[in-house]
Motif scaffolding. Structure first.
Motif: not given
Length: 271
Positions: A138-157, A266-271
């Motif tokens: 947990t940690k504080k963000i402003g006045n609120y107690t926040c809980y951590k959550a994680t997830a994964t995703r697959t991306v193409q860069t 020209q610079i193109r960024v994806r992902g």
């Protein structure tokens, strides 16, 4: 396991007692940049200018207006112009950015209004189902107690850099990215910034690869009732169809624009 049960019970109790619950959250975004240009063709001063331009592309402010089941996420206009460099054009490809993004956590769908080369599109599709893992941290963000959550995703860069008439395009890479979200059950809505949702409380902060979004301010139950509705204007398409159209239009634009000149990039960024 006990913490999960406590969180879910707390969330359900607050949700039942907050049928008319509303709020406004202000978020800011940022992103680490990792573009490296050929030092034999681009001097250090130009490299710094380009890096600053790209960094500013992702430094934006957003407003999330929400009630128990719905939310609207919108980019706020800024009076500070993005820095520019002569002959440099940066394109950021991806479906995360929307002019207006409406999410409905009860119906598990969204509607996003997006502008592309002067044409309006209305992207309608199902919300991404994140497989969140609730952590003990947990940690504080402003006045609120926040809980951590994680997830994964697959991306193409992919990175594409054109200098004058020479183009250097990296091979598309598929990689797994860990999403770290911080949510607070003290605000009983299953929503958050951008496309993120699905946790037992408002998402206050999220780090997704090189991108980070942080909540800076919250106003709960403002005196003036908040109007939340899905956008309606634009050509209706699915997410996959919009991606297909975007790729085609960007390629057409690249083919039409002549390249050349001493400082033509020209610079193109994806992902």
């Amino acid at each position: 396991m006990l913490r999960l049960i406590v969180l879910l019970v707390l969330f359900v109790i607050k949700s039942v007692s907050a049928q008319d619950f509303q709020g406004v959250a202000i978020y800011s975004s940022d992103r680490k940049m990792d573009i490296q240009l050929d030092s034999t063709r681009v001097n250090s001063e130009m490299q710094n200018q380009i890096q600053e331009m790209m960094r500013k592309q992702f430094q934006k402010e957003y407003t999330l207006r929400f009630n128990t089941n719905e939310s609207v996420y919108k980019e706020e206009q800024t009076l500070n112009p993005t820095p520019s460099a002569p002959g440099v054009r940066i394109m950021v490809a991806g479906s995360q950015s929307s002019d207006i993004l409406y999410k409905n956590s009860k119906e598990k769908n969204y509607a996003a209004k997006r502008e592309m080369f002067g044409k309006a599109f209305l992207v309608k599709d199902a919300l991404t189902s994140y497989d969140w893992k609730l952590e003990d941290e947990t940690k504080k963000i402003g006045n609120y107690t926040c809980y951590k959550a994680t997830a994964t995703r697959t991306v193409q860069t992919q990175r594409s850099v054109s200098i004058n008439s020479e183009e250097n395009t990296s091979e598309p890479k598929t990689e797994e990215v860990t999403i770290v979200a911080w949510y607070t059950p003290e605000i009983p809505v299953s929503s958050g910034p951008s496309t993120y949702w699905g946790l037992p409380g408002l998402i206050m902060e999220v780090s997704d690869g090189n991108a980070r979004i942080l909540c800076n301010k919250i106003v709960l139950n403002p005196k003036k009732k908040i109007a939340i509705s899905a956008p309606e204007k634009g050509k209706v398409v699915t997410e996959d169809k919009f991606e297909e159209i975007m790729e085609k239009k960007i390629k057409e634009m690249q083919d039409r624009v002549p390249r050349g000149g001493e400082n033509s990039f020209q610079i193109r960024v994806r992902g």
